[in-house]
Enzyme design. Structure first.
Site, PDB file in Angstrom:
ATOM      1  N   VAL A   1      19.766  47.138  67.156  1.00 59.79           N
ATOM      2  CA  VAL A   1      19.728  46.273  65.974  1.00 59.79           C
ATOM      3  C   VAL A   1      19.900  44.830  66.427  1.00 59.79           C
ATOM      4  CG1 VAL A   1      20.797  45.703  63.754  1.00 59.79           C
ATOM      5  CG2 VAL A   1      20.695  48.089  64.520  1.00 59.79           C
TER       6      VAL A   1
ATOM      7  N   THR B   1      14.494  37.301  72.105  1.00 58.65           N
ATOM      8  CA  THR B   1      15.482  38.377  72.152  1.00 58.65           C
ATOM      9  C   THR B   1      15.510  39.000  73.532  1.00 58.65           C
ATOM     10  OG1 THR B   1      13.930  40.144  71.573  1.00 58.65           O
ATOM     11  CG2 THR B   1      14.927  38.946  69.747  1.00 58.65           C
TER      12      THR B   1
ATOM     13  N   LYS C   1       1.701  40.975  56.895  1.00 59.77           N
ATOM     14  CA  LYS C   1       1.574  40.951  55.436  1.00 59.77           C
ATOM     15  C   LYS C   1       1.505  39.520  54.928  1.00 59.77           C
ATOM     16  CE  LYS C   1       3.819  42.317  51.129  1.00 59.77           C
ATOM     17  NZ  LYS C   1       4.822  43.185  50.468  1.00 59.77           N
TER      18      LYS C   1
ATOM     19  N   ILE D   1      11.566  50.072  66.665  1.00 57.33           N
ATOM     20  CA  ILE D   1      11.811  49.963  65.225  1.00 57.33           C
ATOM     21  C   ILE D   1      11.699  48.507  64.766  1.00 57.33           C
ATOM     22  CG2 ILE D   1      13.451  50.376  63.350  1.00 57.33           C
ATOM     23  CD1 ILE D   1      12.311  52.913  64.659  1.00 57.33           C
TER      24      ILE D   1
ATOM     25  N   GLU E   1     -30.621  60.430  85.623  1.00 54.72           N
ATOM     26  CA  GLU E   1     -29.888  59.395  84.890  1.00 54.72           C
ATOM     27  C   GLU E   1     -28.507  59.163  85.509  1.00 54.72           C
ATOM     28  OE1 GLU E   1     -30.620  57.448  82.395  1.00 54.72           O
ATOM     29  OE2 GLU E   1     -32.408  58.284  81.437  1.00 54.72           O
TER      30      GLU E   1
ATOM     31  N   ARG F   1     -16.556  85.982  71.328  1.00 55.70           N
ATOM     32  CA  ARG F   1     -17.783  85.270  70.974  1.00 55.70           C
ATOM     33  C   ARG F   1     -17.660  83.803  71.371  1.00 55.70           C
ATOM     34  NH1 ARG F   1     -18.933  84.650  64.704  1.00 55.70           N
ATOM     35  NH2 ARG F   1     -17.654  82.783  65.032  1.00 55.70           N
TER      36      ARG F   1
ATOM     37  N   HIS G   1     -30.143  66.978  77.309  1.00 52.98           N
ATOM     38  CA  HIS G   1     -29.948  67.074  75.861  1.00 52.98           C
ATOM     39  C   HIS G   1     -28.859  68.087  75.491  1.00 52.98           C
ATOM     40  CE1 HIS G   1     -33.275  64.381  75.371  1.00 52.98           C
ATOM     41  NE2 HIS G   1     -34.108  65.222  75.951  1.00 52.98           N
TER      42      HIS G   1
END
Length: 517
Positions: free
Chosen positions: A64, A33, A137, A126, A327, A513, A275
């Site tokens: 389409v 296409t 499927k 689409i 590290e 807080r 840590h």
């Protein structure tokens, strides 16, 4: 069953011409296409157009073209079902045995800073997802390919046996459904943002694998590292590793924590993390000075930790960094001289963020943080709150001095990132004591004060949440702490205020807080 017909329609045309030629060599008829059809024709690959299959022209500017019974019957027909075979014959439809489709570049489209809503919507595919789902499927009979990385495996089996194995088809079908799910998630997330919606009735996320990890937090735990498709710049997922062995699960967690703290600062800053908690943070006129302060904050804990800087690492700083075991070192960039020094250390990881990629917390938009729980997940906005000095409430008889206020604001930026309950002591533009993750606030304060030792006297204290009683203030007074910043809001605030006044401690409330669990 041999593969006889293939439908090719791809937006990303990487490798498609060579793949198509190999299919033709195997005696497979090609259908295509739009732009893919034109490319194959231009390259001299025998191909027929989709309209030759459907008997219907591509319409509505190509919107389409494949949404037609001739296409989807060819994909969905069960080959050994007599009724399906009869229908196919009556309608004069042919089977399509191989589908190769990748989708309109929706992610790349919305990644553009100037993308319009109309352009984004136009790039929602689409026909492509519909063909992919039909083929996937019916993978018992149809081979479906959505990733150019799988071209080789398909060609190898087709050349050898004329068809693919069910095992390969099942694997490719699973990949298709993950791909279309991720694609739809990007679209739904974009639509949520456009509509100003948050926390919808169903919450879907998608991530792309960066790498498999050797293990998780511990060697018996399997793990991998994923990134968001459109992650903001200046984070661990977009960093370039310049040197060192592969990052581990814990490396990545700690590096992420270090960067979160680093974003709090515009001035030269260095953060050391161990840590998930800061063990040393310093700011200075230069990154060299900032590192010296971060190191001095806790020379013991920084060993084996992660260091992040928000300026280029030069040779003089690299010399200091090379003097201890680390590290990871993270920075916007490294000078050539610094790289020459640091790459002599075989195992250290060097991560480059990129110049100007490290946005401050104030510049970053709030993101959504997902935390898994047994059987579900929690979702919340990231904590990107920045404190406006004008919002501070001075609650004691003595206001903090200008020098104290500077240290209070510094401490507040860092304590926000310490595991709760959290108490942090600061002075001279550096942390000197960190009490993290304790079951009560007094325990956290004791740890911070003990760590600071003689530096506690004359320091300031930051608390991530309010004091439920005056005991923490009394402890601070005994240690010689001169000023406190905390959210306030306890029913016993007056007790803490009175204790501060009695000990000539200046105290300010933020009314915000910063719990961190």
């Amino acid at each position: 069953m041999a593969i006889k017909r293939a439908l090719l329609s791809v937006s990303d045309k990487t490798g498609i011409v060579d793949f198509a030629r190999q299919l033709v060599q195997a005696g497979i008829e090609l259908i295509s296409t739009g732009g893919t059809h034109q490319l194959l024709q231009d390259e001299g690959v025998p191909v027929i157009g989709i309209s030759d299959v459907t008997g219907f022209p591509e319409v509505l500017d190509g919107r389409v073209k494949t949404l037609h019974p001739a296409v989807h019957s060819g994909l969905l027909a069960i080959r050994d079902n007599a009724a399906h075979q009869k229908t196919m014959q009556e309608l004069e439809f042919d089977y399509i045995d191989l589908v190769v489709v990748n989708l309109y570049p929706f992610k790349n489209t919305i990644a553009k800073s100037d993308v319009s809503y109309a352009d984004a919507i136009e790039n929602i595919d689409i026909g492509g997802p519909t063909m992919l789902r039909s083929a996937a499927k019916n993978h018992a009979f149809v081979t479906v390919v959505v990733d150019a990385a799988d071209y080789g495996a398909v060609v190898e089996q087709v050349m050898e046996a004329g068809d693919t194995t069910l095992e390969l088809r099942k694997r490719l079908a699973g990949k298709v459904f993950r791909h279309t799910a991720a694609y739809d998630t990007l679209i739904s997330t974009y639509m949520l943002e456009q509509n100003g919606e948050t926390l919808p009735e169903t919450y879907t996320v998608t991530y792309e694998k960066v790498q498999d990890l050797r293990y998780g937090e511990n060697p018996h735990q399997q793990a991998a590292f994923y990134q968001k498709p459109l992650a903001q710049a200046g984070n661990i997922t977009t960093a370039e590793q310049l040197h060192g062995k592969e990052l581990s699960y814990n490396n990545i967690s700690d590096a992420n924590a270090a960067l979160a703290i680093l974003r709090e600062f515009e001035e030269p800053a260095v953060v050391a993390v161990k840590h998930m908690n800061p063990c040393g943070v310093g700011i200075g006129a230069t990154i060299h000075e900032a590192y010296e302060k971060a190191y001095a904050a806790d020379p013991t804990s920084i060993f084996g930790g992660i260091v992040a800087a928000n300026r280029v690492i030069e040779a003089n700083t690299a010399e200091l960094l090379a003097g201890i075991f680390l590290e990871i070192i993270i920075a916007p960039d490294f000078s050539a001289e610094a790289l020459a020094i640091l790459t002599k250390k075989k195992n250290i990881r060097l991560l480059k963020l990129g110049i100007d990629s490290l946005q401050t917390a104030a510049q970053r938009k709030a993101d959504w943080v997902v935390t898994s729980v047994d059987g579900g997940m929690l979702v919340q906005q990231s904590d990107v709150h920045t404190l406006d000095v004008a919002d501070l409430e001075i609650v004691t008889e003595r206001a903090p001095s200008e020098a104290e206020l500077k240290q209070l604001l510094f401490g507040w930026k860092v304590v926000k990132h310490v595991k709760s309950n959290a108490i942090l002591l600061a002075r001279d533009n550096m942390t000197v004591g960190v009490g993290a993750g304790q079951m009560n606030r007094v325990g956290a304060a004791k740890i911070a004060i003990d760590q600071a030792a003689t530096l506690a006297s004359g320091s300031v204290l930051a608390s991530d949440a309010f004091f439920p009683m005056g005991d923490t203030v009394e402890l601070a007074a005994q240690a010689g702490i001169t000023a406190i910043i905390q959210p306030g809001g306890s029913i016993r605030d007056e007790e803490s205020i009175a204790a501060a006044n009695a000990n000539n401690i200046a105290m300010v409330f933020t009314k915000v807080r910063h719990f961190k669990h």
